[in-house]
Design an enzyme around this catalytic site. Sequence first.
Site, PDB file in Angstrom:
ATOM      1  N   CYS A  10      37.558  45.160-105.601  1.00 26.38           N
ATOM      2  CA  CYS A  10      38.590  46.185-105.792  1.00 26.38           C
ATOM      3  C   CYS A  10      38.378  47.213-104.544  1.00 26.38           C
ATOM      4  O   CYS A  10      37.656  47.148-103.834  1.00 26.38           O
ATOM      5  CB  CYS A  10      38.655  46.713-107.185  1.00 26.38           C
ATOM      6  SG  CYS A  10      36.890  47.976-107.340  1.00 26.38           S
ATOM      7  N   HIS A  72      28.856  53.817-107.916  1.00 28.09           N
ATOM      8  CA  HIS A  72      29.016  54.632-109.405  1.00 28.09           C
ATOM      9  C   HIS A  72      28.770  56.058-109.700  1.00 28.09           C
ATOM     10  O   HIS A  72      29.016  56.516-110.612  1.00 28.09           O
ATOM     11  CB  HIS A  72      27.840  53.821-110.163  1.00 28.09           C
ATOM     12  CG  HIS A  72      27.818  51.942-110.052  1.00 28.09           C
ATOM     13  ND1 HIS A  72      26.906  51.623-109.144  1.00 28.09           N
ATOM     14  CD2 HIS A  72      28.848  51.322-110.693  1.00 28.09           C
ATOM     15  CE1 HIS A  72      27.273  50.270-109.175  1.00 28.09           C
ATOM     16  NE2 HIS A  72      28.351  49.974-110.002  1.00 28.09           N
ATOM     17  N   GLU A 124      27.258  54.768-113.923  1.00 26.25           N
ATOM     18  CA  GLU A 124      28.328  55.704-113.912  1.00 26.25           C
ATOM     19  C   GLU A 124      28.269  56.755-114.977  1.00 26.25           C
ATOM     20  O   GLU A 124      28.589  57.959-114.708  1.00 26.25           O
ATOM     21  CB  GLU A 124      29.625  54.931-114.089  1.00 26.25           C
ATOM     22  CG  GLU A 124      30.765  55.889-114.100  1.00 26.25           C
ATOM     23  CD  GLU A 124      32.053  54.984-114.441  1.00 26.25           C
ATOM     24  OE1 GLU A 124      33.055  55.650-114.982  1.00 26.25           O
ATOM     25  OE2 GLU A 124      32.147  53.826-113.985  1.00 26.25           O
ATOM     26  N   THR A 162      34.968  54.245-116.201  1.00 28.85           N
ATOM     27  CA  THR A 162      36.122  53.547-115.775  1.00 28.85           C
ATOM     28  C   THR A 162      36.135  52.028-116.036  1.00 28.85           C
ATOM     29  O   THR A 162      37.116  51.500-115.827  1.00 28.85           O
ATOM     30  CB  THR A 162      35.938  53.937-114.208  1.00 28.85           C
ATOM     31  OG1 THR A 162      34.901  53.199-113.729  1.00 28.85           O
ATOM     32  CG2 THR A 162      36.267  55.391-114.071  1.00 28.85           C
ATOM     33  N   CYS A 192      39.741  52.233-114.960  1.00 31.34           N
ATOM     34  CA  CYS A 192      40.465  52.342-113.562  1.00 31.34           C
ATOM     35  C   CYS A 192      41.494  51.160-113.389  1.00 31.34           C
ATOM     36  O   CYS A 192      41.315  50.117-114.445  1.00 31.34           O
ATOM     37  CB  CYS A 192      39.391  52.023-112.310  1.00 31.34           C
ATOM     38  SG  CYS A 192      38.543  50.408-112.140  1.00 31.34           S
ATOM     39  N   SER A 220      27.005  43.975-114.166  1.00 23.46           N
ATOM     40  CA  SER A 220      28.540  44.361-113.926  1.00 23.46           C
ATOM     41  C   SER A 220      29.324  44.560-115.014  1.00 23.46           C
ATOM     42  O   SER A 220      29.563  43.509-115.675  1.00 23.46           O
ATOM     43  CB  SER A 220      29.195  43.324-112.942  1.00 23.46           C
ATOM     44  OG  SER A 220      30.502  43.920-112.907  1.00 23.46           O
ATOM     45  N   SER A 221      29.416  45.820-115.482  1.00 22.23           N
ATOM     46  CA  SER A 221      30.035  46.217-116.597  1.00 22.23           C
ATOM     47  C   SER A 221      31.481  45.582-116.783  1.00 22.23           C
ATOM     48  O   SER A 221      31.735  45.079-117.769  1.00 22.23           O
ATOM     49  CB  SER A 221      30.202  47.826-116.818  1.00 22.23           C
ATOM     50  OG  SER A 221      30.730  48.126-117.877  1.00 22.23           O
ATOM     51  N   ASN A 222      32.212  45.587-115.565  1.00 22.95           N
ATOM     52  CA  ASN A 222      33.633  45.233-115.700  1.00 22.95           C
ATOM     53  C   ASN A 222      33.641  43.628-115.893  1.00 22.95           C
ATOM     54  O   ASN A 222      34.531  43.298-116.439  1.00 22.95           O
ATOM     55  CB  ASN A 222      34.568  45.818-114.546  1.00 22.95           C
ATOM     56  CG  ASN A 222      34.198  44.923-113.197  1.00 22.95           C
ATOM     57  OD1 ASN A 222      34.722  43.958-112.891  1.00 22.95           O
ATOM     58  ND2 ASN A 222      33.266  45.492-112.589  1.00 22.95           N
ATOM     59  N   SER A 264      33.478  43.639-108.670  1.00 22.25           N
ATOM     60  CA  SER A 264      32.227  43.638-107.547  1.00 22.25           C
ATOM     61  C   SER A 264      31.915  42.066-107.007  1.00 22.25           C
ATOM     62  O   SER A 264      30.807  42.347-106.356  1.00 22.25           O
ATOM     63  CB  SER A 264      31.116  44.378-108.219  1.00 22.25           C
ATOM     64  OG  SER A 264      30.770  43.844-109.532  1.00 22.25           O
TER      65      SER A 264
END
Length: 311
Positions: A10, A72, A124, A162, A192, A220-222, A264
């Site tokens: 991103c 973060h 974060e 986010t 986000c 990686s959370s997302n 990421s």
Amino acid sequence: MVLAEPRGFCAGVRRAIAMVEKALEIHGAPVYVRKEIVHNHYVVGVLKRRGAVFVESEDEVPRGAVCVFSAHGVAPAVRSNAESRGLGTIDATCPLVSKVHQEARRFARDGRTLLLVGHADHEEVEGTYGEAPDQTIVVQSEDEARALDLPDDTPVAVLTQTTLSMDESTGIVQALRERFTDLVTPPDDDICYASTNRQLAVKAVTERTELVLVVGSRNSSNSVRMVEVAQRHGTPAHLVPDVGDLDERWLDGVTAVGVSAGASAPEILVDELLERLHRLGYQEVELSTTATEDVVFAMPASLTGTRRAAS
């Protein structure tokens, strides 16, 4: 195979990586980075080889050296400590995370209790929490939302990590709305655009496949949320940090595989996975596009117009 689009880097991740690279170009190695600049093992490895030194705390950075804050974000106490140690700091916090920090400060000044929806151990959340630690409560689930030991008329403000999944955060926020009579939220959603777009792309892929593979690191959370989104929509899904983590048993009886990547994860890791799948018989690739991203976050002037780090 069905390849999700958008996927991978991103704007905030691209900016953060570019800032470390630029800092190395300007200041030379070593440049110190507090925590992982983004949550991806491959990216961290590449930057290490170029001269970046990753540390857990700004206290580990030699006095007077250059220290980059990760995408973060960090708590104000970290900034103060870095300044007291004479560090030349470069702030690579994603602008969308910075927006949440600004909201936290504003709502705290208004005297509201901040209910921060997110995972307590995520960097974060630690950074946002640090903006007003005496006024902030981290809420990780709907059960926690309902069990908060606060009067129902407490003035509260709800903020969100986010990188949460939309489904996950919606349920928690709704539970808080049902609980508190004086509740406010920011005018724009905190989750986000990149997390939202990648989750929607994964949902679309689940409708056309029997298995979804998401390239991304375990921290990686997302990326993890993308796996969960696919699973909630009834399609088996796995996180693939590296092509070597692909378990070929997942493919037994599977004729259509979906592939995506967290915000990421670099495209080179996607290419390696596609190549392995190709060798295993999945030779045709179809693109499933649900959104087009053209967001770009500029680097600060300290890295583009001068030879001094912002301090």
